[in-house]
Design a protein around this motif. Sequence first.
Motif, PDB file in Angstrom:
ATOM      1  N   GLY A   1      18.956  13.312  17.470  1.00  0.00           N
ATOM      2  CA  GLY A   1      18.790  11.882  17.701  1.00  0.00           C
ATOM      3  C   GLY A   1      17.792  11.226  16.766  1.00  0.00           C
ATOM      4  N   TYR A   2      17.685   9.910  16.912  1.00  0.00           N
ATOM      5  CA  TYR A   2      16.842   9.089  16.042  1.00  0.00           C
ATOM      6  C   TYR A   2      15.629   8.587  16.806  1.00  0.00           C
ATOM      7  CZ  TYR A   2      18.672   5.118  18.648  1.00  0.00           C
ATOM      8  OH  TYR A   2      18.981   4.253  19.663  1.00  0.00           O
ATOM      9  N   HIS A   3      14.588   8.232  16.088  1.00  0.00           N
ATOM     10  CA  HIS A   3      13.480   7.519  16.701  1.00  0.00           C
ATOM     11  C   HIS A   3      12.808   6.631  15.673  1.00  0.00           C
ATOM     12  CE1 HIS A   3      11.481  11.252  15.269  1.00  0.00           C
ATOM     13  NE2 HIS A   3      10.397  10.512  15.115  1.00  0.00           N
ATOM     14  N   VAL A   4      12.242   5.531  16.157  1.00  0.00           N
ATOM     15  CA  VAL A   4      11.545   4.563  15.322  1.00  0.00           C
ATOM     16  C   VAL A   4      10.048   4.691  15.600  1.00  0.00           C
ATOM     17  CG1 VAL A   4      11.218   2.110  14.817  1.00  0.00           C
ATOM     18  CG2 VAL A   4      13.511   2.996  15.287  1.00  0.00           C
ATOM     19  N   ILE A   5       9.261   4.789  14.522  1.00  0.00           N
ATOM     20  CA  ILE A   5       7.819   4.967  14.648  1.00  0.00           C
ATOM     21  C   ILE A   5       7.121   3.630  14.451  1.00  0.00           C
ATOM     22  CG2 ILE A   5       5.801   6.199  13.780  1.00  0.00           C
ATOM     23  CD1 ILE A   5       7.710   8.348  12.738  1.00  0.00           C
ATOM     24  N   LEU A   6       6.278   3.268  15.409  1.00  0.00           N
ATOM     25  CA  LEU A   6       5.558   1.999  15.400  1.00  0.00           C
ATOM     26  C   LEU A   6       4.092   2.233  15.060  1.00  0.00           C
ATOM     27  CD1 LEU A   6       6.888   0.762  18.869  1.00  0.00           C
ATOM     28  CD2 LEU A   6       7.976   0.418  16.636  1.00  0.00           C
ATOM     29  N   PRO A   7       3.428   1.264  14.434  1.00  0.00           N
ATOM     30  CA  PRO A   7       1.996   1.426  14.167  1.00  0.00           C
ATOM     31  C   PRO A   7       1.173   1.264  15.442  1.00  0.00           C
ATOM     32  CG  PRO A   7       2.731  -0.740  13.437  1.00  0.00           C
ATOM     33  CD  PRO A   7       3.967   0.002  13.880  1.00  0.00           C
ATOM     34  N   GLY A   8       0.196   2.145  15.613  1.00  0.00           N
ATOM     35  CA  GLY A   8      -0.740   1.989  16.720  1.00  0.00           C
ATOM     36  C   GLY A   8      -1.872   1.061  16.321  1.00  0.00           C
ATOM     37  N   ALA A   9      -2.696   0.709  17.290  1.00  0.00           N
ATOM     38  CA  ALA A   9      -3.836  -0.160  17.017  1.00  0.00           C
ATOM     39  C   ALA A   9      -4.927   0.654  16.323  1.00  0.00           C
ATOM     40  CB  ALA A   9      -4.364  -0.761  18.312  1.00  0.00           C
ATOM     41  N   VAL A  10      -5.147   0.359  15.056  1.00  0.00           N
ATOM     42  CA  VAL A  10      -6.116   1.095  14.243  1.00  0.00           C
ATOM     43  C   VAL A  10      -7.044   0.091  13.563  1.00  0.00           C
ATOM     44  CG1 VAL A  10      -6.425   2.556  12.212  1.00  0.00           C
ATOM     45  CG2 VAL A  10      -4.557   3.028  13.812  1.00  0.00           C
ATOM     46  N   ARG A  11      -8.333   0.383  13.655  1.00  0.00           N
ATOM     47  CA  ARG A  11      -9.313  -0.418  12.903  1.00  0.00           C
ATOM     48  C   ARG A  11     -10.391   0.546  12.412  1.00  0.00           C
ATOM     49  NH1 ARG A  11     -12.264  -6.104  14.703  1.00  0.00           N
ATOM     50  NH2 ARG A  11     -13.134  -6.572  12.631  1.00  0.00           N
ATOM     51  N   PRO A  33       4.515  -6.695   9.077  1.00  0.00           N
ATOM     52  CA  PRO A  33       5.264  -5.904  10.065  1.00  0.00           C
ATOM     53  C   PRO A  33       6.001  -4.743   9.405  1.00  0.00           C
ATOM     54  CG  PRO A  33       5.565  -8.242  10.465  1.00  0.00           C
ATOM     55  CD  PRO A  33       4.843  -8.131   9.158  1.00  0.00           C
ATOM     56  N   LYS A  34       5.795  -3.539   9.928  1.00  0.00           N
ATOM     57  CA  LYS A  34       6.381  -2.361   9.300  1.00  0.00           C
ATOM     58  C   LYS A  34       6.650  -1.280  10.341  1.00  0.00           C
ATOM     59  CE  LYS A  34       5.683   1.030   5.584  1.00  0.00           C
ATOM     60  NZ  LYS A  34       4.862   1.422   4.408  1.00  0.00           N
ATOM     61  N   VAL A  35       7.758  -0.561  10.152  1.00  0.00           N
ATOM     62  CA  VAL A  35       8.100   0.578  11.006  1.00  0.00           C
ATOM     63  C   VAL A  35       8.703   1.681  10.142  1.00  0.00           C
ATOM     64  CG1 VAL A  35       8.511  -0.853  13.053  1.00  0.00           C
ATOM     65  CG2 VAL A  35      10.427  -0.269  11.530  1.00  0.00           C
ATOM     66  N   PHE A  36       8.719   2.890  10.679  1.00  0.00           N
ATOM     67  CA  PHE A  36       9.452   4.015  10.109  1.00  0.00           C
ATOM     68  C   PHE A  36      10.660   4.269  11.005  1.00  0.00           C
ATOM     69  CE2 PHE A  36       6.405   6.763   7.411  1.00  0.00           C
ATOM     70  CZ  PHE A  36       5.607   5.686   7.061  1.00  0.00           C
ATOM     71  N   ILE A  37      11.755   4.752  10.418  1.00  0.00           N
ATOM     72  CA  ILE A  37      12.861   5.242  11.234  1.00  0.00           C
ATOM     73  C   ILE A  37      13.244   6.641  10.785  1.00  0.00           C
ATOM     74  CG2 ILE A  37      14.594   4.036   9.810  1.00  0.00           C
ATOM     75  CD1 ILE A  37      16.343   3.949  12.420  1.00  0.00           C
ATOM     76  N   GLU A  38      13.243   7.563  11.737  1.00  0.00           N
ATOM     77  CA  GLU A  38      13.750   8.921  11.524  1.00  0.00           C
ATOM     78  C   GLU A  38      15.190   8.906  12.018  1.00  0.00           C
ATOM     79  OE1 GLU A  38      12.186  11.368  10.065  1.00  0.00           O
ATOM     80  OE2 GLU A  38      10.036  11.011  10.258  1.00  0.00           O
ATOM     81  N   ILE A  49      -0.472  -6.715  13.172  1.00  0.00           N
ATOM     82  CA  ILE A  49       0.932  -6.332  12.980  1.00  0.00           C
ATOM     83  C   ILE A  49       1.494  -5.472  14.103  1.00  0.00           C
ATOM     84  CG2 ILE A  49       0.612  -6.412  10.483  1.00  0.00           C
ATOM     85  CD1 ILE A  49       0.953  -3.267  10.594  1.00  0.00           C
ATOM     86  N   VAL A  50       0.664  -5.031  15.036  1.00  0.00           N
ATOM     87  CA  VAL A  50       1.162  -4.154  16.106  1.00  0.00           C
ATOM     88  C   VAL A  50       2.269  -4.832  16.907  1.00  0.00           C
ATOM     89  CG1 VAL A  50       0.559  -3.069  18.309  1.00  0.00           C
ATOM     90  CG2 VAL A  50      -0.896  -2.717  16.315  1.00  0.00           C
ATOM     91  N   GLY A  51       2.045  -6.086  17.317  1.00  0.00           N
ATOM     92  CA  GLY A  51       3.039  -6.796  18.121  1.00  0.00           C
ATOM     93  C   GLY A  51       4.348  -7.048  17.391  1.00  0.00           C
ATOM     94  N   PRO A  52       4.308  -7.717  16.236  1.00  0.00           N
ATOM     95  CA  PRO A  52       5.567  -7.964  15.528  1.00  0.00           C
ATOM     96  C   PRO A  52       6.255  -6.685  15.065  1.00  0.00           C
ATOM     97  CG  PRO A  52       3.684  -8.717  14.223  1.00  0.00           C
ATOM     98  CD  PRO A  52       3.176  -8.423  15.601  1.00  0.00           C
ATOM     99  N   SER A  53       5.488  -5.657  14.741  1.00  0.00           N
ATOM    100  CA  SER A  53       6.111  -4.391  14.332  1.00  0.00           C
ATOM    101  C   SER A  53       6.864  -3.763  15.504  1.00  0.00           C
ATOM    102  CB  SER A  53       5.053  -3.408  13.817  1.00  0.00           C
ATOM    103  OG  SER A  53       4.440  -3.885  12.636  1.00  0.00           O
ATOM    104  N   ARG A  54       6.306  -3.896  16.690  1.00  0.00           N
ATOM    105  CA  ARG A  54       7.007  -3.370  17.863  1.00  0.00           C
ATOM    106  C   ARG A  54       8.313  -4.130  18.096  1.00  0.00           C
ATOM    107  NH1 ARG A  54       6.033   0.026  21.872  1.00  0.00           N
ATOM    108  NH2 ARG A  54       7.250  -0.194  23.788  1.00  0.00           N
ATOM    109  N   ASP A  55       8.281  -5.451  17.926  1.00  0.00           N
ATOM    110  CA  ASP A  55       9.509  -6.243  18.064  1.00  0.00           C
ATOM    111  C   ASP A  55      10.550  -5.788  17.042  1.00  0.00           C
ATOM    112  OD1 ASP A  55       8.261  -7.685  20.054  1.00  0.00           O
ATOM    113  OD2 ASP A  55       7.697  -9.353  18.736  1.00  0.00           O
ATOM    114  N   LEU A  56      10.116  -5.619  15.796  1.00  0.00           N
ATOM    115  CA  LEU A  56      11.018  -5.162  14.739  1.00  0.00           C
ATOM    116  C   LEU A  56      11.584  -3.784  15.066  1.00  0.00           C
ATOM    117  CD1 LEU A  56      12.216  -5.243  11.828  1.00  0.00           C
ATOM    118  CD2 LEU A  56      10.013  -4.359  11.020  1.00  0.00           C
TER     119      LEU A  56
END
Length: 321
Positions: free
Chosen positions: A213-223, A280-285, A232-239
């Motif tokens: 199967g596939y999965h999409v990787i979202l950015p966590g809250a990092v500072r 906004p950015k995501v990874f997809i496996e 970008i956490v919110g819009p990246s999750r939407d994407l």
Amino acid sequence: MARVSYAGPEFDPPHPRRSPLRRTLVVALAALVPGALLGWVAYEALGGSGDGGPDRGTGAASSSQASPSGGPGGTGGDERPGASASPSGTASAPAGAGSLKGRVVVIDPGHNPANAEHTAEINRKVDIGTNRKECDTTGTSTNSGYSEAAFTLDVAHRLRTLLERQGATVKLTQDGDRPYGPCVDERARIGNAAHADAVVSIHADGSGTGNRGYHVILPGAVRAGAADTGAIVGPSRDLGKLIADDFGRVTGSAPSNYIGDGSGLVTRKDLGGLNLSTVPKVFIECGNMRDSKDAALLTSGAWRQKAAQGISEGIVSFLRG
């Protein structure tokens, strides 16, 4: 002996005598028939009745609504990516073509086909905000040797075609045109410098047999350090959610059975490409290259076209809001 009959000029049976009136009618008909035929030919040449009956042309080109491109019955590897056809079989623009004019999408094909020839360079550590990590890796491959880098570049090309037909400006972080990389921090900078409206990094996993199967990787809250993903956490999750939903629908694949609790979504804080992004950015496996059933999909040109279509539809939905 069989009886033989012969009718010659001298043995023709006598014909009944025709009346003068009958001879007049025959002459009249003989004059009328050619005229009628000539009129019918002229009538047809001018387009007939013009009511567009079955199989009859109207004498003018008719417009037809474009059929949507891709989808579960999308084009295979030998067809023009993203092409659609009208009912008459002629190429036509996809619905909504040009709707992404002015929007910028960066596609990040994971790894690089030549990374394996530059191990020293890709093993160099770079700053990802939270710590230091290798510049890049070689990626994985199927058991038959089809590399992740070849897969990601092929899907990226198909995705670029689909998005450009929607009017988007599309940039790739690499196109097999550099000796290695780019490093993960540079990949993030490319999207940032382009002021991208969306960035998608394309990958395929190298997990154990049976993991599918596939999965999409979202950015966590990092500072931390150079990383600050707060904006970008919110819009990246939407994407990511839109891509996950459309990818599954179009490809027919199920979300990962080994990560993400069946949601197809995973959040990570250890990826430089996400940590250092300001857009906004995501990874997809897209699947697991080490599982024979997933590998059969990943090595299929027709399935890769569906994968690109699913990712494209998620991006388009995100950008249209």
